[in-house]
Write a protein that holds these residues in place. Structure first.
Motif, PDB file in Angstrom:
ATOM      1  N   TYR A   4      -1.112  -1.138  -1.957  1.00  0.00           N
ATOM      2  CA  TYR A   4       0.031  -1.145  -1.204  1.00  0.00           C
ATOM      3  C   TYR A   4       1.039  -0.344  -1.779  1.00  0.00           C
ATOM      4  N   VAL A   5       1.920   0.376  -0.910  1.00  0.00           N
ATOM      5  CA  VAL A   5       3.009   1.123  -1.236  1.00  0.00           C
ATOM      6  C   VAL A   5       4.057   0.427  -1.029  1.00  0.00           C
ATOM      7  N   PRO A   6       4.976   0.145  -2.007  1.00  0.00           N
ATOM      8  CA  PRO A   6       6.221  -0.556  -1.364  1.00  0.00           C
ATOM      9  C   PRO A   6       7.241   0.238  -0.759  1.00  0.00           C
ATOM     10  N   LEU A   7       7.784  -0.339   0.436  1.00  0.00           N
ATOM     11  CA  LEU A   7       8.860   0.427   1.186  1.00  0.00           C
ATOM     12  C   LEU A   7      10.225  -0.037   1.121  1.00  0.00           C
ATOM     13  N   GLY A   8      10.287  -1.052   0.438  1.00  0.00           N
ATOM     14  CA  GLY A   8      11.785  -1.771   0.110  1.00  0.00           C
ATOM     15  C   GLY A   8      11.484  -3.244  -0.172  1.00  0.00           C
ATOM     16  N   PRO A   9      12.610  -3.947  -0.504  1.00  0.00           N
ATOM     17  CA  PRO A   9      12.328  -5.401  -0.862  1.00  0.00           C
ATOM     18  C   PRO A   9      11.242  -6.298   0.370  1.00  0.00           C
ATOM     19  N   GLY A  10      10.164  -6.481  -0.212  1.00  0.00           N
ATOM     20  CA  GLY A  10       9.375  -7.665   0.665  1.00  0.00           C
ATOM     21  C   GLY A  10       8.561  -6.597   1.620  1.00  0.00           C
ATOM     22  N   ARG A  11       8.843  -5.311   1.914  1.00  0.00           N
ATOM     23  CA  ARG A  11       8.149  -4.504   2.792  1.00  0.00           C
ATOM     24  C   ARG A  11       7.016  -3.664   1.888  1.00  0.00           C
ATOM     25  N   TYR A  12       5.846  -3.580   2.807  1.00  0.00           N
ATOM     26  CA  TYR A  12       4.841  -2.735   2.271  1.00  0.00           C
ATOM     27  C   TYR A  12       4.043  -1.851   3.232  1.00  0.00           C
ATOM     28  N   ARG A  13       3.442  -0.964   2.706  1.00  0.00           N
ATOM     29  CA  ARG A  13       2.395  -0.195   3.676  1.00  0.00           C
ATOM     30  C   ARG A  13       0.878  -0.389   3.231  1.00  0.00           C
ATOM     31  N   ALA A  14       0.114  -0.715   3.751  1.00  0.00           N
ATOM     32  CA  ALA A  14      -1.163  -0.970   3.405  1.00  0.00           C
ATOM     33  C   ALA A  14      -1.721   0.326   3.508  1.00  0.00           C
ATOM     34  N   THR A  15      -2.779   0.541   2.411  1.00  0.00           N
ATOM     35  CA  THR A  15      -3.654   1.700   2.361  1.00  0.00           C
ATOM     36  C   THR A  15      -5.028   1.259   2.761  1.00  0.00           C
ATOM     37  N   LEU A 153     -23.497 -15.633  -7.251  1.00  0.00           N
ATOM     38  CA  LEU A 153     -22.790 -15.774  -8.383  1.00  0.00           C
ATOM     39  C   LEU A 153     -22.516 -14.308  -8.614  1.00  0.00           C
ATOM     40  N   VAL A 154     -21.110 -13.958  -8.509  1.00  0.00           N
ATOM     41  CA  VAL A 154     -20.794 -12.746  -8.585  1.00  0.00           C
ATOM     42  C   VAL A 154     -19.432 -12.711  -9.455  1.00  0.00           C
ATOM     43  N   TRP A 155     -19.499 -11.498 -10.339  1.00  0.00           N
ATOM     44  CA  TRP A 155     -18.114 -11.370 -11.216  1.00  0.00           C
ATOM     45  C   TRP A 155     -17.472 -10.055 -10.331  1.00  0.00           C
ATOM     46  N   GLY A 156     -16.283 -10.111 -10.552  1.00  0.00           N
ATOM     47  CA  GLY A 156     -15.601  -8.951  -9.567  1.00  0.00           C
ATOM     48  C   GLY A 156     -14.126  -8.490 -10.635  1.00  0.00           C
ATOM     49  N   ARG A 157     -13.772  -7.228 -10.382  1.00  0.00           N
ATOM     50  CA  ARG A 157     -12.687  -6.763 -11.074  1.00  0.00           C
ATOM     51  C   ARG A 157     -11.913  -5.868 -10.024  1.00  0.00           C
ATOM     52  N   CYS A 158     -10.689  -5.773  -9.789  1.00  0.00           N
ATOM     53  CA  CYS A 158      -9.982  -4.820  -9.100  1.00  0.00           C
ATOM     54  C   CYS A 158      -9.930  -3.600  -9.639  1.00  0.00           C
ATOM     55  N   ARG A 159     -10.571  -2.407  -9.243  1.00  0.00           N
ATOM     56  CA  ARG A 159     -10.414  -1.046  -9.703  1.00  0.00           C
ATOM     57  C   ARG A 159      -8.917  -0.525  -9.435  1.00  0.00           C
ATOM     58  N   VAL A 160      -8.567  -0.794  -8.554  1.00  0.00           N
ATOM     59  CA  VAL A 160      -7.076   0.204  -8.391  1.00  0.00           C
ATOM     60  C   VAL A 160      -5.929  -1.098  -8.561  1.00  0.00           C
ATOM     61  N   PRO A 161      -4.693  -0.567  -8.479  1.00  0.00           N
ATOM     62  CA  PRO A 161      -3.380  -1.735  -8.584  1.00  0.00           C
ATOM     63  C   PRO A 161      -3.186  -1.984  -7.335  1.00  0.00           C
ATOM     64  N   LEU A 162      -2.620  -3.435  -7.251  1.00  0.00           N
ATOM     65  CA  LEU A 162      -2.275  -4.111  -6.046  1.00  0.00           C
ATOM     66  C   LEU A 162      -0.798  -3.417  -5.272  1.00  0.00           C
ATOM     67  N   VAL A 163       0.026  -3.288  -5.923  1.00  0.00           N
ATOM     68  CA  VAL A 163       1.332  -2.576  -5.594  1.00  0.00           C
ATOM     69  C   VAL A 163       1.560  -1.215  -6.504  1.00  0.00           C
ATOM     70  N   GLU A 164       1.688  -0.162  -5.802  1.00  0.00           N
ATOM     71  CA  GLU A 164       2.302   1.277  -6.415  1.00  0.00           C
ATOM     72  C   GLU A 164       3.174   1.093  -7.332  1.00  0.00           C
ATOM     73  N   GLY A 165       2.792   1.415  -8.610  1.00  0.00           N
ATOM     74  CA  GLY A 165       3.916   1.350  -9.818  1.00  0.00           C
ATOM     75  C   GLY A 165       4.226   0.179 -10.404  1.00  0.00           C
ATOM     76  N   GLU A 166       3.316  -0.858 -10.309  1.00  0.00           N
ATOM     77  CA  GLU A 166       3.499  -2.314 -10.789  1.00  0.00           C
ATOM     78  C   GLU A 166       2.013  -2.713 -11.469  1.00  0.00           C
ATOM     79  N   GLU A 167       2.301  -3.460 -12.517  1.00  0.00           N
ATOM     80  CA  GLU A 167       1.015  -3.829 -13.179  1.00  0.00           C
ATOM     81  C   GLU A 167       0.562  -5.043 -12.202  1.00  0.00           C
ATOM     82  N   ILE A 168      -0.729  -5.384 -12.096  1.00  0.00           N
ATOM     83  CA  ILE A 168      -1.119  -6.387 -11.419  1.00  0.00           C
ATOM     84  C   ILE A 168      -1.585  -7.503 -12.387  1.00  0.00           C
ATOM     85  N   THR A 169      -1.171  -8.630 -12.038  1.00  0.00           N
ATOM     86  CA  THR A 169      -1.162  -9.844 -13.064  1.00  0.00           C
ATOM     87  C   THR A 169      -2.675 -10.560 -12.657  1.00  0.00           C
TER      88      THR A 169
END
Length: 255
Positions: A4-15, A153-169
């Motif tokens: 997601y790319v943030p567009l403002g408070p609470g607003r996002y654009r999905a990629t 039974l599968v392990w998974g990890r996100c390859r990309v950030p969730l929100v641009e410019g922010e660390e994924i928790t």
């Protein structure tokens, strides 16, 4: 590129990284659930223990707005709500329970089913499916596989950030993966049937940690167009909780 790319408070654009397997114009609910968790985590206070997501309509790959509110406040237990709108239409509604942490003896915790397999054992196995979410995740199948029916039974990890410019928790990493239970443990052939979840409930008895998460998932299909997926959730330290999904099931030729 992030999901997601943030567009403002609470607003996002999905990629394209949010794109689901059923329709390239619609998002997988993993990223949407993680985005809700992202907004809820902005409010300081009690740790999250449950997130219940109701899918009111397919979520388009486009601009979204996420609004949160406090439904019930308290020192020990707190309930929060969230809504996701797209094009002025409410598409997702969620509630989250936060529970105060306290010292209690652990009991009844399942042992870790398997360590994370090394690279090359299952990773990238959904790339051939050609949908954005599948490419955005790192997959390690211990049991089952993307082209097999039955429990997985599968392990998974996100390859990309969730929100641009922010660390994924860690909570966001778990949320983005937990909605994959019905996809990895399909009881019917993906080519012939739809088995789309109408909800997702994540219940946690401790805080998740790290980058890698595991689903021990199985799906049951009833005789009348409904199904249920149950997933036990693990991080690399062991069991953290469970997820469930109620499924709409139909032949692909059905309207």
């Amino acid at each position: 590129m992030a999901m997601y790319v943030p567009l403002g408070p609470g607003r996002y654009r999905a990629t394209e990284h949010t794109q689901g397997p059923w329709d390239p114009r619609q998002q997988h609910m993993g990223p949407v659930t993680a985005l809700i968790a992202h907004e809820l985590e902005r409010a300081p206070g009690l740790p999250p223990a449950k997130l219940a997501v109701e899918i009111l309509a397919p979520v388009p790959v486009g601009d979204l707005e996420v609004r949160t509110e406090t439904i019930r406040d308290g020192r020990r237990v707190r309930c929060e709500g969230a809504t996701v709108t797209a094009g002025g239409r409410e598409v997702v509604r969620a509630t989250a329970w936060r529970i105060r942490e306290d010292a209690t003896p652990a009991a009844g915790v399942s042992p870790l089913p398997a360590p994370v397999p090394p690279p090359g054992q299952g990773d990238g196995s959904w790339l051939s499916r050609g949908f954005g979410y599948g490419r955005a995740m790192d997959w390690r199948f211990v049991k089952g596989g993307p082209d097999e029916t039955g429990p997985a039974l599968v392990w998974g990890r996100c390859r990309v950030p969730l929100v641009e410019g922010e660390e994924i928790t860690p909570l966001e990493r778990l949320a983005v993966f937990a909605d994959s239970g019905n996809g990895v443990s399909g009881a019917l052939d993906f080519a012939t049937h739809l088995f789309v979840n109408v909800d997702l409930t994540i219940s946690l008895f401790r805080a998740p940690a790290g980058e890698w998460f595991c689903l021990d998932a199985s799906t049951t299909i009833g005789p009348s167009g409904r199904g249920l997926t149950r997933s036990t959730l693990f991080d690399e330290d062991g069991e953290v909780g469970a997820a469930s999904q109620t499924l709409f099931v139909a032949p692909r030729s059905a309207g």
